[in-house]
Scaffold this active site. Sequence first.
Site, PDB file in Angstrom:
ATOM      1  N   ASP A 195     -35.157  14.951 -21.422  1.00 45.70           N
ATOM      2  CA  ASP A 195     -33.355  15.560 -22.179  1.00 45.70           C
ATOM      3  C   ASP A 195     -32.906  14.027 -23.299  1.00 45.70           C
ATOM      4  OD1 ASP A 195     -30.980  15.627 -20.936  1.00 45.70           O
ATOM      5  OD2 ASP A 195     -31.411  13.295 -20.852  1.00 45.70           O
ATOM      6  N   ARG A 231     -18.130   9.250 -19.031  1.00 49.17           N
ATOM      7  CA  ARG A 231     -19.599  10.181 -18.470  1.00 49.17           C
ATOM      8  C   ARG A 231     -19.638  10.471 -17.505  1.00 49.17           C
ATOM      9  NH1 ARG A 231     -24.254  12.620 -19.804  1.00 49.17           N
ATOM     10  NH2 ARG A 231     -25.863  11.909 -19.140  1.00 49.17           N
ATOM     11  N   SER A 290     -31.763  20.061 -23.535  1.00 51.86           N
ATOM     12  CA  SER A 290     -30.578  19.162 -23.331  1.00 51.86           C
ATOM     13  C   SER A 290     -29.136  20.171 -22.342  1.00 51.86           C
ATOM     14  CB  SER A 290     -30.412  18.377 -24.168  1.00 51.86           C
ATOM     15  OG  SER A 290     -28.937  18.172 -24.570  1.00 51.86           O
ATOM     16  N   ASN A 291     -28.039  19.379 -21.835  1.00 54.10           N
ATOM     17  CA  ASN A 291     -27.389  20.227 -21.403  1.00 54.10           C
ATOM     18  C   ASN A 291     -25.663  20.455 -22.858  1.00 54.10           C
ATOM     19  OD1 ASN A 291     -27.258  20.585 -18.899  1.00 54.10           O
ATOM     20  ND2 ASN A 291     -26.532  18.671 -18.499  1.00 54.10           N
TER      21      ASN A 291
END
Length: 233
Positions: free
Chosen positions: A16, A47, A124-125
């Site tokens: 990640d 966040r 990853s996003n």
Amino acid sequence: MSANASSAPLRAILFDVFGTLLDVHSVEARAEQLFPGQGRRLSQLWRDKQLEYTRLRALGGRYAPFTQVTEEALLYAGEALGLDMDGAARGLLMHEYTRLAAFADVVPALRRLQDGGVTLGVLSNGDPGLLEDALHGAGIGEYFDLVLSADAVHAYKVAPAVYELGPRSLRHPAGEILFVSSNGWDAVGAQWYGYRAFWVNRNGAPAERLGQEVARGASLADAATYYFAEGGR
């Protein structure tokens, strides 16, 4: 460190990015400069809302790129905190996402793994442009053999379609890939899919109550040690 139940040799590692390799809260310094006394609160709410929006969009089938989600979360956080955030301040804060600091344990662990001949990648996003900028901005892009983005399937973790990108790209079964994340829920999601997972628990958080025991340690050095201990090659 506890172990995942598998006897297959490990053949690659996927990491990640945001919160695992790169410190998302390194934006706090610029946020404090722009809004004295509010930097930490803005960073944390930004966040939290960013993650919430990825989950809501995934559940509702309303995908938008991670950069857009991040900016929308920033707009929410600014308004929620009553900040007078004009376009210039928003632009400066968004730019911080292209220059996030790598955690201190990242480069030594990546060097050790690279020297050991390990295939390294990220999953990853983040959308591709943001990932490229962020990894190179932190000076760690050179360590990775592949960069996989959830944008390819228009979904977000913990959707199985996102985790599927790893085995599809590496051409190894998920059980032969170690997925490393500092987000406990992400490590669990990867293990649900079939990866061997390692949770980098830098802050000593309690384990997620999601029916999975995930291998864990306090740093990326522990993740590297785990990889080699599990017969990684």
